[in-house]
Design an enzyme around this catalytic site. Structure first.
Site, PDB file in Angstrom:
ATOM      1  N   CYS A  37       0.809  -1.214   0.000  1.00 58.05           N
ATOM      2  CA  CYS A  37       0.000   0.000   0.000  1.00 58.05           C
ATOM      3  C   CYS A  37       0.844   1.267   0.000  1.00 58.05           C
ATOM      4  O   CYS A  37       0.316   2.367  -0.112  1.00 58.05           O
ATOM      5  CB  CYS A  37      -0.926   0.005   1.208  1.00 58.05           C
ATOM      6  SG  CYS A  37      -0.096  -0.411   2.729  1.00 58.05           S
ATOM      7  N   CYS A 107      -1.109  -4.237   8.099  1.00 61.42           N
ATOM      8  CA  CYS A 107      -0.768  -3.089   8.953  1.00 61.42           C
ATOM      9  C   CYS A 107      -0.181  -3.569  10.280  1.00 61.42           C
ATOM     10  O   CYS A 107       0.768  -2.977  10.802  1.00 61.42           O
ATOM     11  CB  CYS A 107      -2.007  -2.237   9.238  1.00 61.42           C
ATOM     12  SG  CYS A 107      -2.756  -1.549   7.760  1.00 61.42           S
TER      13      CYS A 107
END
Lengths: 139, 234
Positions: A37, A107
């Site tokens: 990302c 994440c």
């Protein structure tokens, strides 16, 4: 996709945002990125060399809400722990605490990587080869 | 130059029962439409996996097959043929959209070969161990981080109604630099296409690794270029 309340809380009130002196020997810096990302995360720790306790932890993350929440939570968790205890934190613990959906698991992986990288940097600076140190103490 | 795959799985045509490979949209013997074939997007066009494609030939073949598969042609056909004309058309469209665009084509081929790239990577709980942490070079991360700091500073200053000409200049300089880096990545990707297309198995493997790394780098750079452009234009 809705963020959990805990993610929103960390996102709105991130804990321990900031910077420590990178040059200090007491400070370990971990800079990691998620190419999926394009997120980048910097996590820093200040370690008491006597006790090996992480006395201060700071982070700065450029990324989505989950990445910010994961790193914020990570700094909360590692503060007050010894270096070895901090290494025991797994990304799955973060996933659970923040109720991260599958698409945001990377994440939490990033946060775990950041902890490891920061501790690794601190160890390198202090040339902590734990085993060698332990041996030195023993003699 | 279109090359036909010769290592296909033979299946029997539903209409004439003669065996043909599983990659074809029409039976080579009786010319009847076939159910969506089981091969990859390249084989839909009768191509071997390749990165350098003749785009004009691809487009030509796309139009030719689109016309042949068009549902209007099957209005009076059997029900299964009508269904296949829709399903085959959908497959053909997906295949064409993916192959005609260079980055999508590269990502598609690498995924086909088992690489973890894009948003699928590292999202599995068990995927952590497989991830190679050294994929993004440290100096690029440093640069990305620094530039993000500058961007944030500039946005904050804007909010307060200030404009810092020095910051503006350094952002413009950064944008030019990242534009250059982006086009270098694209050039490197193109040269790896050539290497992969012409290489043997070992050479291809090395090229694949390089291309995965280049695509990762590219994602960072294009995010940065987008953010800098937004901030400068705000």
């Amino acid at each position: 996709m809705a963020y959990s309340d805990k993610v929103i809380d960390h996102y709105n009130n991130p804990r321990n945002v900031g910077q420590l002196d990178k040059a200090s020997t007491e400070v370990g810096t971990g800079l990691v990125g998620a190419p999926e990302c394009g997120d980048v995360m910097r996590l820093q720790i200040r370690v008491n060399s006597e006790t090996q306790v992480i006395e201060e932890a700071k982070f700065k993350t450029f990324g989505c809400g989950s990445a910010i929440a994961s790193s914020s939570l990570a700094t909360e968790w590692i503060k007050g722990r010894t270096v070895e205890d901090a290494l025991a934190i797994k990304n799955t613990d973060i996933v659970k605490e923040l109720s991260l959906p599958p698409v945001k698991i990377h994440c939490s992986v990033l946060a775990e990587d950041a902890i490891r990288a920061a501790i690794g940097d601190w160890k390198k600076k202090n040339s902590v080869a734990e085993t060698a140190n332990a041996a030195a103490v023993a003699h | 130059m279109l090359k036909v795959i010769d290592s296909a799985v033979p299946v029997a045509c539903w209409s004439c029962s003669i065996g043909h490979n599983d990659f074809t949209l029409f039976c080579p013997h009786c010319s009847k439409i076939q159910p969506p074939p089981g091969g990859d997007y390249f084989s839909v066009f009768g191509l071997e996996p390749r990165l350098n494609l003749d785009l004009a030939a691809l487009e030509h073949e796309f139009h030719r097959l689109s016309r042949k598969l068009h549902p209007d042609r099957f209005a009076r056909a059997q029900e299964n043929e009508r269904e296949w004309s829709l399903a085959d058309t959908a497959l053909l469209n997906d295949a064409y959209r993916t192959l005609k665009e260079p980055l999508r084509r590269t990502e598609y081929l690498l995924k086909l070969l088992g690489a973890e790239i894009g948003s699928d990577a590292g999202t599995e709980q068990g995927g952590h161990d497989k991830k190679d942490l050294s994929r993004v070079p440290a100096d690029l991360l440093e640069e990305v981080f620094e530039l993000n700091m500058q961007l944030e500073e500039m946005r904050m200053a804007r909010k307060l109604g200030e404009t810092d000409p020095e910051l503006q200049v350094s952002l413009e300089r950064a944008k030019r630099k990242f534009d250059v880096l982006l086009s270098e990545v694209d050039q490197d990707l193109r040269s790896q296409w050539q290497v992969w297309d012409e290489g043997d198995a070992a050479v291809r493997k090395t090229a694949q690794k390089l291309m995965v790394a280049l695509l990762d780098r590219r994602r960072y750079l294009s995010n940065l270029v987008r953010d800098v452009t937004e901030t400068l234009g705000a």
